[in-house]
Design a protein around this motif. Sequence first.
Motif, PDB file in Angstrom:
ATOM      1  N   SER A  42      35.282   7.268  59.763  1.00 17.57           N
ATOM      2  CA  SER A  42      35.876   8.471  59.178  1.00 17.57           C
ATOM      3  C   SER A  42      37.050   8.115  58.264  1.00 17.57           C
ATOM      4  CB  SER A  42      36.367   9.411  60.271  1.00 17.57           C
ATOM      5  OG  SER A  42      35.330   9.693  61.162  1.00 17.57           O
ATOM      6  N   THR A  43      37.857   7.178  58.712  1.00 14.66           N
ATOM      7  CA  THR A  43      39.010   6.765  57.922  1.00 14.66           C
ATOM      8  C   THR A  43      38.569   6.185  56.580  1.00 14.66           C
ATOM      9  OG1 THR A  43      40.254   6.339  59.931  1.00 14.66           O
ATOM     10  CG2 THR A  43      41.077   5.318  57.930  1.00 14.66           C
ATOM     11  N   ALA A  44      37.439   5.475  56.583  1.00 13.85           N
ATOM     12  CA  ALA A  44      36.916   4.930  55.323  1.00 13.85           C
ATOM     13  C   ALA A  44      36.539   6.047  54.363  1.00 13.85           C
ATOM     14  CB  ALA A  44      35.714   4.026  55.601  1.00 13.85           C
ATOM     15  N   VAL A  45      35.979   7.132  54.908  1.00 15.07           N
ATOM     16  CA  VAL A  45      35.626   8.276  54.055  1.00 15.07           C
ATOM     17  C   VAL A  45      36.889   8.954  53.546  1.00 15.07           C
ATOM     18  CG1 VAL A  45      34.469  10.523  53.975  1.00 15.07           C
ATOM     19  CG2 VAL A  45      33.411   8.623  55.204  1.00 15.07           C
ATOM     20  N   ALA A  57      45.256   8.564  55.051  1.00 14.10           N
ATOM     21  CA  ALA A  57      44.194   9.233  55.794  1.00 14.10           C
ATOM     22  C   ALA A  57      44.826  10.106  56.874  1.00 14.10           C
ATOM     23  CB  ALA A  57      43.261   8.208  56.419  1.00 14.10           C
ATOM     24  N   SER A  58      44.307  11.313  57.040  1.00 16.54           N
ATOM     25  CA  SER A  58      44.888  12.253  57.994  1.00 16.54           C
ATOM     26  C   SER A  58      44.606  11.814  59.423  1.00 16.54           C
ATOM     27  CB  SER A  58      44.311  13.641  57.754  1.00 16.54           C
ATOM     28  OG  SER A  58      44.644  14.065  56.463  1.00 16.54           O
ATOM     29  N   ALA A  59      45.582  12.000  60.305  1.00 13.17           N
ATOM     30  CA  ALA A  59      45.447  11.536  61.673  1.00 13.17           C
ATOM     31  C   ALA A  59      45.091  12.646  62.643  1.00 13.17           C
ATOM     32  CB  ALA A  59      46.736  10.861  62.116  1.00 13.17           C
ATOM     33  N   SER A  60      45.152  13.888  62.216  1.00  8.08           N
ATOM     34  CA  SER A  60      44.884  15.002  63.121  1.00  8.08           C
ATOM     35  C   SER A  60      44.675  16.272  62.311  1.00  8.08           C
ATOM     36  CB  SER A  60      46.063  15.204  64.068  1.00  8.08           C
ATOM     37  OG  SER A  60      47.171  15.680  63.341  1.00  8.08           O
ATOM     38  N   PRO A  61      44.129  17.307  62.951  1.00  6.60           N
ATOM     39  CA  PRO A  61      44.025  18.590  62.240  1.00  6.60           C
ATOM     40  C   PRO A  61      45.383  19.113  61.797  1.00  6.60           C
ATOM     41  CG  PRO A  61      42.664  18.605  64.215  1.00  6.60           C
ATOM     42  CD  PRO A  61      43.475  17.343  64.247  1.00  6.60           C
ATOM     43  N   ALA A  62      46.419  18.901  62.620  1.00  4.38           N
ATOM     44  CA  ALA A  62      47.759  19.368  62.252  1.00  4.38           C
ATOM     45  C   ALA A  62      48.258  18.664  60.990  1.00  4.38           C
ATOM     46  CB  ALA A  62      48.726  19.130  63.408  1.00  4.38           C
ATOM     47  N   GLN A 105      18.300   8.607  65.261  1.00  5.90           N
ATOM     48  CA  GLN A 105      18.423   7.148  65.201  1.00  5.90           C
ATOM     49  C   GLN A 105      18.415   6.636  63.763  1.00  5.90           C
ATOM     50  OE1 GLN A 105      15.995   8.495  67.637  1.00  5.90           O
ATOM     51  NE2 GLN A 105      17.836   8.620  68.870  1.00  5.90           N
ATOM     52  N   SER A 106      19.038   7.375  62.862  1.00  6.63           N
ATOM     53  CA  SER A 106      19.188   6.892  61.493  1.00  6.63           C
ATOM     54  C   SER A 106      20.659   6.971  61.124  1.00  6.63           C
ATOM     55  CB  SER A 106      18.359   7.736  60.521  1.00  6.63           C
ATOM     56  OG  SER A 106      18.914   9.016  60.382  1.00  6.63           O
ATOM     57  N   SER A 107      21.079   6.078  60.273  1.00 13.27           N
ATOM     58  CA  SER A 107      22.494   6.054  59.908  1.00 13.27           C
ATOM     59  C   SER A 107      22.662   5.816  58.410  1.00 13.27           C
ATOM     60  CB  SER A 107      23.233   4.962  60.686  1.00 13.27           C
ATOM     61  OG  SER A 107      22.697   3.702  60.370  1.00 13.27           O
ATOM     62  N   SER A 108      23.776   6.302  57.915  1.00 17.69           N
ATOM     63  CA  SER A 108      24.147   6.100  56.521  1.00 17.69           C
ATOM     64  C   SER A 108      25.452   5.317  56.475  1.00 17.69           C
ATOM     65  CB  SER A 108      24.353   7.441  55.814  1.00 17.69           C
ATOM     66  OG  SER A 108      23.170   8.193  55.839  1.00 17.69           O
ATOM     67  N   SER A 109      25.705   4.670  55.353  1.00 19.10           N
ATOM     68  CA  SER A 109      26.950   3.922  55.182  1.00 19.10           C
ATOM     69  C   SER A 109      28.081   4.874  54.802  1.00 19.10           C
ATOM     70  CB  SER A 109      26.773   2.884  54.082  1.00 19.10           C
ATOM     71  OG  SER A 109      26.586   3.554  52.845  1.00 19.10           O
ATOM     72  N   GLU A 110      29.309   4.369  54.887  1.00 20.93           N
ATOM     73  CA  GLU A 110      30.459   5.159  54.448  1.00 20.93           C
ATOM     74  C   GLU A 110      30.290   5.541  52.978  1.00 20.93           C
ATOM     75  OE1 GLU A 110      30.795   2.166  55.983  1.00 20.93           O
ATOM     76  OE2 GLU A 110      32.430   2.252  57.452  1.00 20.93           O
TER      77      GLU A 110
END
Length: 151
Positions: A42-45, A57-62, A105-110
């Motif tokens: 998530s941080t990469a996105v 990168a945001s650390a929380s909803p707040a 069972q499928s994944s995508s890259s950042e």
Amino acid sequence: MLERLPTRDRLISWGMSVPAACPLCSLANESHDHLFFNCVFSTAVWSHYTGWMFAAASASPAAVLAILDQPHISSCSGAAVILKLLLQVIVYNLWTERNQRIFRQSSSSEAAIISKVDRSIKDRLLSLPPLREGSISFLLLYLTSRSLFPP
Ligand SMILES: [Zn+2]
């Protein structure tokens, strides 16, 4: 934002027998804060957009809500619209990616998620009229915002 999605920590607290690990990284247990804001995936996105509207990168909803109150965002109503859309689109795509990994069972890259986020935002902004007659479109604001909101 209300932390109501059935993340694995909530499922376990309800007595369900599910793996606790985050399906995006497998490095920590899944919770709202981890999945959407602290996971390395998530941080990469999020990091793709840092230095633009986000200082980091945001650390929380707040922390996300606090960004909306920053003067360079709140003084530009177009920026606030784009930022709110960006938050929704990133969270939606992270949740979808999490579900793809668990149930299909499928994944995508950042990079693939960033591409989906960018495409979704451009498509949505293209359909919005400018805030005022004569002002630039939301899409143009988004496309030029890296120069409007430098780090
Ligand atoms: Zn993770």
